[in-house]
Design a protein around this motif. Structure first.
Motif, PDB file in Angstrom:
ATOM      1  N   VAL A 278     -35.300 -64.783 -15.047  1.00  0.00           N
ATOM      2  CA  VAL A 278     -35.691 -63.978 -13.890  1.00  0.00           C
ATOM      3  C   VAL A 278     -34.582 -62.970 -13.594  1.00  0.00           C
ATOM      4  N   THR A 279     -34.954 -61.693 -13.506  1.00  0.00           N
ATOM      5  CA  THR A 279     -33.971 -60.639 -13.260  1.00  0.00           C
ATOM      6  C   THR A 279     -33.870 -60.277 -11.782  1.00  0.00           C
ATOM      7  N   LEU A 280     -34.988 -60.308 -11.058  1.00  0.00           N
ATOM      8  CA  LEU A 280     -35.015 -60.036  -9.625  1.00  0.00           C
ATOM      9  C   LEU A 280     -35.934 -61.051  -8.957  1.00  0.00           C
ATOM     10  N   PHE A 287     -44.798 -65.659  -0.122  1.00  0.00           N
ATOM     11  CA  PHE A 287     -45.293 -64.784  -1.189  1.00  0.00           C
ATOM     12  C   PHE A 287     -44.099 -64.237  -1.950  1.00  0.00           C
ATOM     13  N   ARG A 288     -43.812 -64.869  -3.081  1.00  0.00           N
ATOM     14  CA  ARG A 288     -42.660 -64.464  -3.868  1.00  0.00           C
ATOM     15  C   ARG A 288     -43.077 -63.504  -4.995  1.00  0.00           C
ATOM     16  N   GLN A 289     -42.220 -62.511  -5.194  1.00  0.00           N
ATOM     17  CA  GLN A 289     -42.388 -61.565  -6.293  1.00  0.00           C
ATOM     18  C   GLN A 289     -41.247 -61.813  -7.275  1.00  0.00           C
ATOM     19  N   VAL A 290     -41.618 -62.227  -8.465  1.00  0.00           N
ATOM     20  CA  VAL A 290     -40.651 -62.660  -9.470  1.00  0.00           C
ATOM     21  C   VAL A 290     -40.686 -61.657 -10.620  1.00  0.00           C
ATOM     22  N   TYR A 291     -39.526 -61.089 -10.934  1.00  0.00           N
ATOM     23  CA  TYR A 291     -39.412 -60.084 -11.989  1.00  0.00           C
ATOM     24  C   TYR A 291     -38.718 -60.738 -13.182  1.00  0.00           C
ATOM     25  N   ALA A 292     -39.378 -60.671 -14.328  1.00  0.00           N
ATOM     26  CA  ALA A 292     -38.931 -61.438 -15.490  1.00  0.00           C
ATOM     27  C   ALA A 292     -38.288 -60.550 -16.554  1.00  0.00           C
ATOM     28  N   GLU A 293     -37.462 -61.190 -17.355  1.00  0.00           N
ATOM     29  CA  GLU A 293     -36.936 -60.507 -18.540  1.00  0.00           C
ATOM     30  C   GLU A 293     -38.099 -60.081 -19.432  1.00  0.00           C
ATOM     31  N   PRO A 294     -37.976 -58.933 -20.112  1.00  0.00           N
ATOM     32  CA  PRO A 294     -39.048 -58.503 -21.029  1.00  0.00           C
ATOM     33  C   PRO A 294     -39.383 -59.608 -22.031  1.00  0.00           C
ATOM     34  N   GLY A 295     -40.671 -59.823 -22.202  1.00  0.00           N
ATOM     35  CA  GLY A 295     -41.122 -60.842 -23.138  1.00  0.00           C
ATOM     36  C   GLY A 295     -41.193 -62.242 -22.580  1.00  0.00           C
ATOM     37  N   HIS A 296     -40.800 -62.421 -21.327  1.00  0.00           N
ATOM     38  CA  HIS A 296     -40.756 -63.766 -20.749  1.00  0.00           C
ATOM     39  C   HIS A 296     -41.714 -63.953 -19.567  1.00  0.00           C
ATOM     40  N   VAL A 297     -42.597 -62.992 -19.337  1.00  0.00           N
ATOM     41  CA  VAL A 297     -43.476 -63.069 -18.168  1.00  0.00           C
ATOM     42  C   VAL A 297     -44.356 -64.312 -18.221  1.00  0.00           C
TER      43      VAL A 297
END
Length: 380
Positions: A278-280, A287-297
């Motif tokens: 998780v990057t961000l 309500f969580r917004q989770v930003y993932a490393e590319p390729g890891h969604v």
């Protein structure tokens, strides 16, 4: 009061028919201005006051109707509701109301989300020093569009909200009347009534936040919240009494509220591996917004789903967009939305030690449960 039953399905906003984003067009139509969609069919009037009560959910009002005889009476007589947009949070809701646009069109897609300028996390309430609202939300607001029709436009709100990022994103174009003391209801009502009488046609936006503030700190089932609701009800009734008969009053909320006991919290940092790749990490407890490393969604989504199970809807950005959570989404705005979205279904909250101020909350909102999404539509 018993723990709320989990929603089987998320309450997806019916954009274009019954959401906060549909209010402005219907008010403009009522004012006699052509070219606006009229989803709500409001009565015709040349003067309107919109009272937005932060935290006034329809289910919350119904459960405490004895504390709000004026508002509950309108609710019983009219029985109309709207939904907020997704997520059910103040920044998104006020921008939807003030622009007439869906979250996917105006881009204020949550309490906090990926900053489109710096790439970090932007808190839409506290904003970021030096960041222009036009860099984040450049589209015309409803007030800017309506000003071209000669309607007198006013925003009556707490003085410290003047010129803030959210005010400029959502409400620019209206004359700002600063309120130095929000506890001085008589002065506030007087300013609203004076503004409503201005010009040949008028629209006044009036913001009230005590209910939400009390609910966050004490819980919406507390005696303090019920006392705050009584004060809001008195404010609304006295406002109606002070307004001339030719002024229509619309009362609504930006979201409802759910109490989340500490023993129902999931602290993200305390669950081994939950924040891997998780990057961000943005959003709020419901309500969580989770930003993932590319390729890891996909992997991140599976991990969150495994941990939370039936307590939350865990979807990818593409799944949420396809399901219509944010309405039509402008391609340039899509990356603001989390790669993985976590909307809680019961009274659980997903907390983070990165935001220690959240640990003082009792009442929360943001998810797509009926309790959080549905707000009253009251016309007096």
């Amino acid at each position: 009061m018993a723990e709320p039953e989990p929603n089987e399905q998320p309450c997806v906003p019916d954009y274009g028919r019954s959401t906060l984003a549909d209010v402005f067009g219907s008010v403009a139509t009522s004012l006699g201005v052509s070219g606006w969609p009229d989803a709500l069919g409001l009565p015709r009037s040349a003067r309107w006051v919109i009272l937005l009560v932060d935290g006034l959910g329809d289910a919350n009002l119904a459960a405490a109707a004895d504390c709000a005889p004026y508002l509950a009476g309108l609710r019983e007589a009219q029985g109309r509701t709207l939904t907020s947009g997704a997520p059910s949070t103040t920044a998104t809701s006020i921008t939807s109301l003030g622009t007439g646009l869906t979250p996917g069109e105006h881009g204020i897609v949550g309490y906090s989300f990926r900053n489109p300028v710096s790439g970090g996390v932007l808190n839409a309430l506290s904003w970021q020093r030096g960041l222009s609202a036009l860099d984040v939300q450049p589209r015309l607001t409803g007030f800017e569009r309506l000003a071209r029709s000669g309607v007198d436009l006013t925003n009556v709100a707490l003085a410290r909200f003047a010129g803030t990022g959210l005010t400029e994103c959502a409400l620019r174009g209206a004359r700002f009347v600063p309120v130095p003391d929000e506890g001085d209801h008589a002065s506030r009502i007087g300013w609203v009534a004076d503004a409503a009488a201005s010009g040949d046609a008028s629209l006044v936006y009036f913001y009230e936040r005590e209910l939400d503030h009390t609910g966050h700190g004490e819980g919406w089932q507390s005696s303090a919240w019920r006392h705050a609701l009584r004060r809001v009800d008195t404010l609304a009734r006295r406002l109606r009494e002070a307004l001339p008969d030719d002024v229509a009053l619309l009362v609504t909320g930006d979201h409802g509220m759910v109490d989340c006991p500490r023993d129902r919290w999931v602290v993200a940092e305390d669950v081994p591996g939950l924040l891997d790749d998780v990057t961000l990490f943005a959003g709020e407890g419901r309500f969580r917004q989770v930003y993932a490393e590319p390729g890891h969604v996909v992997g991140v989504a599976r991990r969150w789903s495994s941990v939370l199970g039936e307590r939350a809807w865990v979807v990818t950005r593409d799944e949420a967009i396809d399901a219509g959570w944010f309405g039509p989404v402008q391609p340039r705005l899509a990356s603001r939305i989390g790669d993985v979205l976590v909307g809680v279904r019961d009274d659980t909250a997903v907390m983070t030690r990165r935001q220690p101020n959240e640990f003082g909350l009792v009442g929360m909102h943001g998810s797509l449960t009926d309790a959080e999404m549905r707000v009253p539509l009251l016309v007096g």
